[in-house]
Design a protein around this motif. Structure first.
Motif, PDB file in Angstrom:
ATOM      1  N   LEU A  35       0.824  -1.211   0.000  1.00 27.04           N
ATOM      2  CA  LEU A  35       0.000   0.000   0.000  1.00 27.04           C
ATOM      3  C   LEU A  35       0.861   1.265   0.000  1.00 27.04           C
ATOM      4  N   PHE A  36       1.947   1.259   0.782  1.00 26.20           N
ATOM      5  CA  PHE A  36       2.802   2.438   0.809  1.00 26.20           C
ATOM      6  C   PHE A  36       3.559   2.615  -0.499  1.00 26.20           C
ATOM      7  N   GLN A  37       3.820   1.543  -1.197  1.00 27.86           N
ATOM      8  CA  GLN A  37       4.448   1.671  -2.515  1.00 27.86           C
ATOM      9  C   GLN A  37       3.467   2.335  -3.475  1.00 27.86           C
ATOM     10  N   ILE A  38       2.207   1.930  -3.411  1.00 26.60           N
ATOM     11  CA  ILE A  38       1.179   2.562  -4.243  1.00 26.60           C
ATOM     12  C   ILE A  38       1.070   4.039  -3.877  1.00 26.60           C
ATOM     13  N   ALA A  39       1.085   4.341  -2.576  1.00 29.84           N
ATOM     14  CA  ALA A  39       0.989   5.729  -2.112  1.00 29.84           C
ATOM     15  C   ALA A  39       2.186   6.552  -2.603  1.00 29.84           C
ATOM     16  N   HIS A  40       3.355   5.966  -2.530  1.00 24.39           N
ATOM     17  CA  HIS A  40       4.570   6.659  -2.979  1.00 24.39           C
ATOM     18  C   HIS A  40       4.449   7.048  -4.454  1.00 24.39           C
ATOM     19  N   HIS A  41       4.006   6.111  -5.279  1.00 21.79           N
ATOM     20  CA  HIS A  41       3.848   6.394  -6.708  1.00 21.79           C
ATOM     21  C   HIS A  41       2.759   7.430  -6.950  1.00 21.79           C
ATOM     22  N   ALA A  42       1.683   7.373  -6.164  1.00 22.69           N
ATOM     23  CA  ALA A  42       0.597   8.351  -6.308  1.00 22.69           C
ATOM     24  C   ALA A  42       1.104   9.758  -5.997  1.00 22.69           C
ATOM     25  N   VAL A  43       1.906   9.894  -4.947  1.00 21.72           N
ATOM     26  CA  VAL A  43       2.456  11.202  -4.572  1.00 21.72           C
ATOM     27  C   VAL A  43       3.402  11.710  -5.655  1.00 21.72           C
ATOM     28  N   ILE A  44       4.255  10.839  -6.169  1.00 20.90           N
ATOM     29  CA  ILE A  44       5.184  11.251  -7.237  1.00 20.90           C
ATOM     30  C   ILE A  44       4.408  11.717  -8.466  1.00 20.90           C
ATOM     31  N   ASN A  45       3.409  10.951  -8.870  1.00 21.23           N
ATOM     32  CA  ASN A  45       2.608  11.338 -10.038  1.00 21.23           C
ATOM     33  C   ASN A  45       1.868  12.646  -9.785  1.00 21.23           C
ATOM     34  N   HIS A  46       1.397  12.839  -8.568  1.00 20.70           N
ATOM     35  CA  HIS A  46       0.711  14.078  -8.201  1.00 20.70           C
ATOM     36  C   HIS A  46       1.660  15.267  -8.333  1.00 20.70           C
ATOM     37  N   ARG A  47       2.883  15.112  -7.842  1.00 20.14           N
ATOM     38  CA  ARG A  47       3.867  16.197  -7.924  1.00 20.14           C
ATOM     39  C   ARG A  47       4.215  16.521  -9.378  1.00 20.14           C
ATOM     40  N   LYS A  48       4.366  15.500 -10.193  1.00 20.29           N
ATOM     41  CA  LYS A  48       4.660  15.724 -11.615  1.00 20.29           C
ATOM     42  C   LYS A  48       3.517  16.490 -12.274  1.00 20.29           C
ATOM     43  N   GLN A  49       2.304  16.102 -11.937  1.00 18.92           N
ATOM     44  CA  GLN A  49       1.132  16.759 -12.501  1.00 18.92           C
ATOM     45  C   GLN A  49       1.072  18.221 -12.052  1.00 18.92           C
ATOM     46  N   GLN A  50       1.386  18.477 -10.786  1.00 23.90           N
ATOM     47  CA  GLN A  50       1.413  19.851 -10.282  1.00 23.90           C
ATOM     48  C   GLN A  50       2.453  20.682 -11.016  1.00 23.90           C
ATOM     49  N   ARG A  94       3.520  20.306 -14.021  1.00 27.72           N
ATOM     50  CA  ARG A  94       3.033  20.608 -15.376  1.00 27.72           C
ATOM     51  C   ARG A  94       2.023  21.748 -15.342  1.00 27.72           C
ATOM     52  N   HIS A  95       1.142  21.734 -14.319  1.00 28.11           N
ATOM     53  CA  HIS A  95       0.117  22.770 -14.226  1.00 28.11           C
ATOM     54  C   HIS A  95       0.668  24.099 -13.746  1.00 28.11           C
ATOM     55  N   ASN A  96       1.785  24.087 -13.062  1.00 31.21           N
ATOM     56  CA  ASN A  96       2.358  25.311 -12.531  1.00 31.21           C
ATOM     57  C   ASN A  96       3.219  26.066 -13.538  1.00 31.21           C
ATOM     58  N   ARG A  97       3.449  25.466 -14.677  1.00 32.63           N
ATOM     59  CA  ARG A  97       4.210  26.168 -15.703  1.00 32.63           C
ATOM     60  C   ARG A  97       3.406  27.380 -16.171  1.00 32.63           C
ATOM     61  N   VAL A  98       4.082  28.455 -16.359  1.00 33.89           N
ATOM     62  CA  VAL A  98       3.407  29.677 -16.772  1.00 33.89           C
ATOM     63  C   VAL A  98       3.258  29.665 -18.282  1.00 33.89           C
ATOM     64  N   ALA A  99       2.034  29.836 -18.719  1.00 31.59           N
ATOM     65  CA  ALA A  99       1.770  29.901 -20.153  1.00 31.59           C
ATOM     66  C   ALA A  99       1.656  31.371 -20.545  1.00 31.59           C
ATOM     67  N   ILE A 100       2.406  31.759 -21.542  1.00 30.68           N
ATOM     68  CA  ILE A 100       2.362  33.131 -22.031  1.00 30.68           C
ATOM     69  C   ILE A 100       1.630  33.118 -23.360  1.00 30.68           C
ATOM     70  N   PRO A 101       0.504  33.807 -23.415  1.00 24.16           N
ATOM     71  CA  PRO A 101      -0.224  33.837 -24.687  1.00 24.16           C
ATOM     72  C   PRO A 101       0.622  34.514 -25.767  1.00 24.16           C
ATOM     73  N   LEU A 102       0.496  34.029 -26.970  1.00 19.30           N
ATOM     74  CA  LEU A 102       1.281  34.592 -28.071  1.00 19.30           C
ATOM     75  C   LEU A 102       0.985  36.072 -28.280  1.00 19.30           C
ATOM     76  N   ASP A 103      -0.248  36.482 -27.998  1.00 18.41           N
ATOM     77  CA  ASP A 103      -0.608  37.895 -28.156  1.00 18.41           C
ATOM     78  C   ASP A 103       0.203  38.780 -27.213  1.00 18.41           C
ATOM     79  N   ALA A 104       0.624  38.243 -26.071  1.00 17.93           N
ATOM     80  CA  ALA A 104       1.356  39.030 -25.077  1.00 17.93           C
ATOM     81  C   ALA A 104       2.825  39.196 -25.445  1.00 17.93           C
ATOM     82  N   LEU A 105       3.302  38.393 -26.376  1.00 19.20           N
ATOM     83  CA  LEU A 105       4.699  38.497 -26.777  1.00 19.20           C
ATOM     84  C   LEU A 105       4.869  39.692 -27.709  1.00 19.20           C
TER      85      LEU A 105
END
Length: 128
Positions: free
Chosen positions: A81-96, A98-109
């Protein structure tokens, strides 16, 4: 050893039996869930720092465990169970991340075009 605590080998054997039984009757998983929910939740909470995210991850851990009961090959259920939890936390962090990357709209450039050069779209229209 404390006489009120069951022997670790007996508990591991009992849990392995419950996992095997849960393959055909999911109700057999309830004692495993009740026993490990607080520990898995605590593990996730320490890793992510948010109660809501820890609840979501804990739910995901037990959903994954139920979905993958057939993959349990024996051993210590807590470790599984803790191995499953460990992988879930790692995947959660990776997902975060990806979502935390700042997207700059092309119009703003701002395009630094040399003075007197028409914008690219006008240049294409002129050529046509």
């Amino acid at each position: 050893m404390n006489p009120t605590e069951p022997d670790t080998r007996d508990r591991n054997a009992e849990e392995a039996h419950l996992i095997a039984a849960a393959n055909t009757d999911l109700d057999q998983f309830a004692p495993i869930y009740e026993r490990y929910f607080p520990r898995i939740y605590g593990y996730c909470l320490r890793r992510v720092g948010s109660a809501q995210e820890a609840e979501d991850l804990t739910s995901l851990v037990f959903t994954n465990a139920l979905t993958n009961l057939h993959k349990f090959r024996g051993g210590v259920v807590a470790a599984w169970l803790f191995q499953i939890a460990h992988h879930a936390v790692i995947n959660h962090r990776k997902q975060q991340q990806r979502h935390n990357r700042v997207a700059i709209p092309l119009d703003a450039l701002s395009l630094d075009l040399p003075t007197g050069t028409p914008p690219p779209d006008e240049e294409v229209i002129t050529r046509e």
